[in-house]
Design a protein around this motif. Structure first.
Motif, PDB file in Angstrom:
ATOM      1  N   ASN A   1      43.186  52.516  37.774  1.00  0.00           N
ATOM      2  CA  ASN A   1      43.297  51.410  37.001  1.00  0.00           C
ATOM      3  C   ASN A   1      44.770  51.020  37.372  1.00  0.00           C
ATOM      4  O   ASN A   1      45.128  49.829  37.199  1.00  0.00           O
ATOM      5  CB  ASN A   1      43.017  51.786  35.613  1.00  0.00           C
ATOM      6  CG  ASN A   1      41.921  52.091  35.083  1.00  0.00           C
ATOM      7  OD1 ASN A   1      40.684  51.511  35.929  1.00  0.00           O
ATOM      8  ND2 ASN A   1      41.406  52.998  34.223  1.00  0.00           N
TER       9      ASN A   1
ATOM     10  N   ARG B   1      44.671  49.245  40.629  1.00  0.00           N
ATOM     11  CA  ARG B   1      44.312  47.973  40.516  1.00  0.00           C
ATOM     12  C   ARG B   1      45.154  46.840  39.760  1.00  0.00           C
ATOM     13  O   ARG B   1      45.157  45.695  40.063  1.00  0.00           O
ATOM     14  CB  ARG B   1      42.784  47.836  39.574  1.00  0.00           C
ATOM     15  CG  ARG B   1      42.133  46.799  39.495  1.00  0.00           C
ATOM     16  CD  ARG B   1      40.903  46.890  38.312  1.00  0.00           C
ATOM     17  NE  ARG B   1      39.852  47.896  39.341  1.00  0.00           N
ATOM     18  CZ  ARG B   1      39.717  48.883  38.535  1.00  0.00           C
ATOM     19  NH1 ARG B   1      40.352  49.294  37.417  1.00  0.00           N
ATOM     20  NH2 ARG B   1      38.847  49.937  39.285  1.00  0.00           N
ATOM     21  N   ARG B   2      45.882  47.370  38.786  1.00  0.00           N
ATOM     22  CA  ARG B   2      46.815  46.325  38.025  1.00  0.00           C
ATOM     23  C   ARG B   2      47.995  46.080  38.943  1.00  0.00           C
ATOM     24  O   ARG B   2      48.498  45.131  38.889  1.00  0.00           O
ATOM     25  CB  ARG B   2      47.440  47.059  36.714  1.00  0.00           C
ATOM     26  CG  ARG B   2      46.348  46.966  35.698  1.00  0.00           C
ATOM     27  CD  ARG B   2      46.904  47.533  34.255  1.00  0.00           C
ATOM     28  NE  ARG B   2      47.518  48.739  34.279  1.00  0.00           N
ATOM     29  CZ  ARG B   2      46.987  49.894  34.005  1.00  0.00           C
ATOM     30  NH1 ARG B   2      45.479  49.975  33.656  1.00  0.00           N
ATOM     31  NH2 ARG B   2      47.313  51.223  34.104  1.00  0.00           N
TER      32      ARG B   2
ATOM     33  N   GLN C   1      46.664  43.611  41.399  1.00  0.00           N
ATOM     34  CA  GLN C   1      46.464  42.246  40.656  1.00  0.00           C
ATOM     35  C   GLN C   1      47.683  41.540  40.563  1.00  0.00           C
ATOM     36  O   GLN C   1      47.988  40.282  40.762  1.00  0.00           O
ATOM     37  CB  GLN C   1      45.802  42.203  39.386  1.00  0.00           C
ATOM     38  CG  GLN C   1      44.250  42.615  39.450  1.00  0.00           C
ATOM     39  CD  GLN C   1      43.761  42.804  38.046  1.00  0.00           C
ATOM     40  OE1 GLN C   1      44.313  43.095  37.155  1.00  0.00           O
ATOM     41  NE2 GLN C   1      42.398  43.064  38.235  1.00  0.00           N
TER      42      GLN C   1
END
Length: 289
Positions: free
Chosen positions: A14, A17-18, A21
């Motif tokens: 996670n 992924r952040r 992004q």
């Protein structure tokens, strides 16, 4: 312990992924020129062993799902159609001007059992599903649909290979001859009418190639604009306001940055009479389908 390790992996993924992004957003904000992906992304041109295809800037059309691989040279006004493969990995492929490679056709070369490139001249038509394997095609010849021209064979000027024919390795097709069968043999001489038709087909294919090139090069936004214009042309009353044809005129008639007035005000809320007309036209069009 297993559950604890799984939680660590999920938390790490996670976080990654952040981070990704965030980097993507940062890169987007730093862009000088807006970048948009192609509507149909593909790997049309592929390098092999450091050799990339050489494609003329005046090439008419290479389909989005065609593959041009390795040491391949493609001349002016030539076209490679949908699903075709040209593979110059162990030898070279040279294609001249105004030549078309039909849908799902395959052009390859040979190195192991013979050192044969594929040399294809000008104004050559290779039909859909045909195979040209390490062969030479002289100017103006026609290879019929699903025909095969195999290793070391030569097809002379303005010769025709019939649909489904198999030209065996090392065969020599003389200029102006018509070959057919499996294995292919000379049947007769080509007629002036056949040569005229072949020439006309080459011109028609070039025109089609240019049209397909324009359509395949459109962005998703252009596709949506074309669809909106098409629907507008169907439902709009010819006597009512018409959008201007030129982009500069449409921009000059822009209302509050919202687009052409006709696309804003032709609705049942702001113009009830026109809204009823448009709804009636839609119902009539649906009934005719």
């Amino acid at each position: 312990m297993t559950s604890y390790g799984a939680r660590i992996v999920i938390a790490a993924s996670n976080a990654a992924r952040r981070l990704g992004q965030g980097l993507d957003s940062l890169g987007k904000s730093m862009e000088v020129c807006k970048y948009s992906d192609r509507l149909v992304p593909s790997t049309r041109f592929v390098a092999v062993d450091g050799l990339s295809p050489t494609v003329s800037p005046l090439t008419a059309f290479v389909a989005p799902n065609a593959s041009v691989i390795g040491d391949v040279t493609l001349g002016n006004n030539s076209s490679v159609w949908y699903g075709a493969t040209i593979r110059g990995d162990v030898n070279k492929v040279t294609i001249g001007e105004n030549t078309s490679v039909g849908d799902r056709a395959v052009i390859h070369v040979a190195k192991i059992q013979g050192d044969f490139p594929s040399i294809i001249g000008n104004n050559v038509t290779i039909g859909p599903g045909a195979i040209v394997h390490a062969a030479t095609l002289k100017d103006g010849c026609v290879i019929g649909p699903s025909a095969q021209v195999l290793d070391g064979s030569i097809v002379g000027e303005h010769a025709v290979i019939g649909p489904g024919a198999v030209v065996t390795p090392g065969a020599v097709v003389g200029p102006g001859e018509y070959w057919s069968g499996s294995p292919a043999k000379m049947i007769r001489r080509t007629t002036p009418e056949e040569l005229l038709v072949a020439s006309e087909n080459a011109r028609d294919t070039l025109a089609l190639a240019l049209m397909h090139a324009v359509e395949c090069d459109k962005s998703l936004e252009q596709i949506h604009e074309d669809k909106a214009a098409y629907e507008d042309s169907i439902y709009r009353d010819p006597e009512y306001w018409q959008p201007n044809a030129r982009e500069s005129e449409r921009q000059s008639g822009d209302v509050l940055g919202m687009g052409s007035p006709g696309l804003i005000f032709d609705n049942a809320l702001t113009n009830p009479e026109e809204g009823l007309k448009l709804r009636k036209k839609r119902q009539e069009a649906e009934q005719q389908k």
